[in-house]
Write an enzyme that holds these catalytic residues in place. Sequence first.
Site, PDB file in Angstrom:
ATOM      1  N   ASP A   1       0.356   4.929   1.833  1.00  0.00           N
ATOM      2  CA  ASP A   1      -0.622   5.146   1.972  1.00  0.00           C
ATOM      3  C   ASP A   1      -1.081   5.636   3.250  1.00  0.00           C
ATOM      4  O   ASP A   1      -1.413   6.822   3.810  1.00  0.00           O
ATOM      5  CB  ASP A   1      -1.851   4.094   1.669  1.00  0.00           C
ATOM      6  CG  ASP A   1      -1.936   3.935   0.122  1.00  0.00           C
ATOM      7  OD1 ASP A   1      -1.696   4.533  -0.420  1.00  0.00           O
ATOM      8  OD2 ASP A   1      -1.768   2.290   0.018  1.00  0.00           O
TER       9      ASP A   1
ATOM     10  N   ALA B   1      -8.885  -1.913   1.532  1.00  0.00           N
ATOM     11  CA  ALA B   1      -7.757  -2.036   2.496  1.00  0.00           C
ATOM     12  C   ALA B   1      -8.531  -2.898   3.458  1.00  0.00           C
ATOM     13  O   ALA B   1      -8.663  -4.048   2.828  1.00  0.00           O
ATOM     14  CB  ALA B   1      -7.549  -0.858   3.491  1.00  0.00           C
TER      15      ALA B   1
END
Length: 296
Positions: free
Chosen positions: A74, A190
Amino acid sequence: MDSALFKTIALIGKHKNPDIVIPLLSLAEYLTDRGISVVLDSLTAAHISNSRYPILTLEEIGKQADLAIVLGGDGTMLNIARALVPFSVPLIGINQGRLGFLTDLTADTMHETLNDMLAGQFVVENRMLLTVEVTRNGESVFKELAFNDVVLHRGISSGMIELEVHINGEYVYSLRSDGLIIATPTGSTAYALSSGGPILHPGLNLMTLVPICPHTLSNRPIVIGADATIEIKVHFTTEIKIYTDSHSWFDLSEHDRVFIQRCPETIKLLHPVHHSYYRMLREKLGWSGILQKNSR
């Protein structure tokens, strides 16, 4: 978008990661055999043996490529997405990292999946970004884009920071805490998630404000519309930094003002037709499966 537009495809890998060399070269050969022009990112090419494929900077890729395929995690995807957003180049992610919320193809099945995607069998997902600007004494001193989040944090200081939050010009609250996260739907899985924030579906035009270890327990995460303008006034603090996607950072001073709003451009992600956001959450977050009835 039609797959016939994919005449030139850029391959970009996680820098200095030897694990991407074999799948990247395999992918380059696979695409070349299909009559597609392949170019490599200059930083990626610096770490592999290559005498066959043109080497371009990210800016050149943005101007010349019809599609970028990113091999990495990511973090790699975030960095490349920010760099290419001015050029509207669509992205496909192949996971070579850990969780892979943004990179939903695997190296083991990438050829099979790409067969369908290059034939036009894919779904397009537009992801929002944030723009952040810091002003000091009326002058702009920091500007950046954020795909995941903007984080104001006390750094290594042991004391709390004091912030004043306004939305669309209206005072909302004052905050004493370790920091504050302003996250997009992409960033909601996140740092914001680990700080107690909600998960936002990426199709929603929303932002979430998530306090980090607030002194007052009533300071809870809130969700607001993406068209809002957030203004944060920095009050007394010994040390405070602002981060964008854990990538760029800047030291803030007392009386600085931070302005955050939605970026007019979006990031275009391409997924296989069978892509499911909820299945991805189950797999990445380890959610339980369907409950089975006891048979007696």
